[in-house]
Design a protein around this motif. Structure first.
Motif, PDB file in Angstrom:
ATOM      1  N   MET A   2       0.826  -1.204   0.000  1.00  0.00           N
ATOM      2  CA  MET A   2       0.000   0.000   0.000  1.00  0.00           C
ATOM      3  C   MET A   2       0.861   1.255   0.000  1.00  0.00           C
ATOM      4  O   MET A   2       1.774   1.411   0.799  1.00  0.00           O
ATOM      5  N   PHE A  93      -4.674   1.673  -4.357  1.00  0.00           N
ATOM      6  CA  PHE A  93      -4.531   1.305  -5.767  1.00  0.00           C
ATOM      7  C   PHE A  93      -3.288   1.918  -6.406  1.00  0.00           C
ATOM      8  O   PHE A  93      -2.668   1.321  -7.293  1.00  0.00           O
ATOM      9  N   LEU A  96      -0.702  -0.368  -5.419  1.00  0.00           N
ATOM     10  CA  LEU A  96      -0.865  -1.678  -6.059  1.00  0.00           C
ATOM     11  C   LEU A  96      -0.304  -1.696  -7.476  1.00  0.00           C
ATOM     12  O   LEU A  96       0.388  -2.636  -7.878  1.00  0.00           O
TER      13      LEU A  96
END
Length: 230
Positions: A2, A93, A96
């Motif tokens: 993260m 995200f 990610l």
């Protein structure tokens, strides 16, 4: 892994802003909500006109405020998760896929859309029990022999005890997702893209980047873009 460009205090501030913005705005316009619910649930017994409906509510004791407490707590909880988790998911995200890979307009829009949609899923879970309770309060016509209490705790208890017929607490969750998730995705994407457009025009006309624009002007831009997106 993260991405962590923001700390917990930042997420907490966003969540608190969501509580205040959603809870207060929805609670302050609850009279419109009562009229809408009653005109939809009782089309032959309740005035269609907004003005006539509000006049009718003003004649009832507390009619203009029916359901304001579950509205405040429900939409406050929704706002907390909507605005708090939106930032969490954006950072997640980015971490990610790698922030360097979000290097085009369409990819930024996709990030904004997916993050907002994920946040709204959790926001509606928090909202649903309160939304079901306040709608039951609001659609009940005075003098019609309804059994729905008019206070928050008594209303939640009544909904729970009669869950076989009310579907409390989550029977309305799927319709809520169907309404709120697309709306939230559009709202956040429009907000971000409008703000990006405004700051681009400011930079083109004055040479000032966003970081060089005063906080007061930034706040005004945020408010205007939020109003437009909503």
């Amino acid at each position: 892994k993260m991405s962590k460009p923001h700390d917990i205090s930042y997420y907490a501030k966003c969540a608190l802003g969501g509580v205040l913005s959603c809870g207060l705005t929805h609670a302050s316009t609850v009279s419109l909500d009562v009229h809408k619910c009653r005109s939809q649930a009782h089309p032959t017994a309740w005035p269609n006109s907004l003005v006539a409906g509000l006049k009718q509510l003003s004649k009832e004791k507390g009619g203009l405020r029916v359901g304001w407490v579950p509205t405040f707590f429900g939409y406050g909880a929704q706002g907390m998760f909507k605005f708090g988790f939106n930032e969490v998911f954006q950072d997640f995200f980015k971490g990610l896929v790698g922030e360097d890979n979000i290097n085009s307009k369409i990819r930024r829009i996709l990030l904004q859309a997916v993050s907002a949609g994920c946040a709204e899923i959790f926001a509606d879970i928090a909202l649903c029990p309160f939304e079901m309770t306040k709608v039951r309060m609001q659609v009940q016509l005075p003098g019609a022999g309804g059994t729905m209490p008019g206070t928050l705790l008594a209303g939640l208890s009544h909904m729970s005890k009669n869950s076989s017929t009310t579907g409390f607490p989550f029977r309305s969750l799927r319709p809520l997702w169907g309404r709120q998730v697309p709306y939230t995705i559009i709202k956040f994407v429009v907000f971000y893209q409008t703000a990006e457009f405004v700051y681009k025009k400011i930079e083109e006309s004055s040479g000032k980047k966003k970081s060089e624009v005063s906080e007061g002007v930034q706040l005004a831009i945020t408010f205007a873009c939020g109003y437009w997106a909503g």
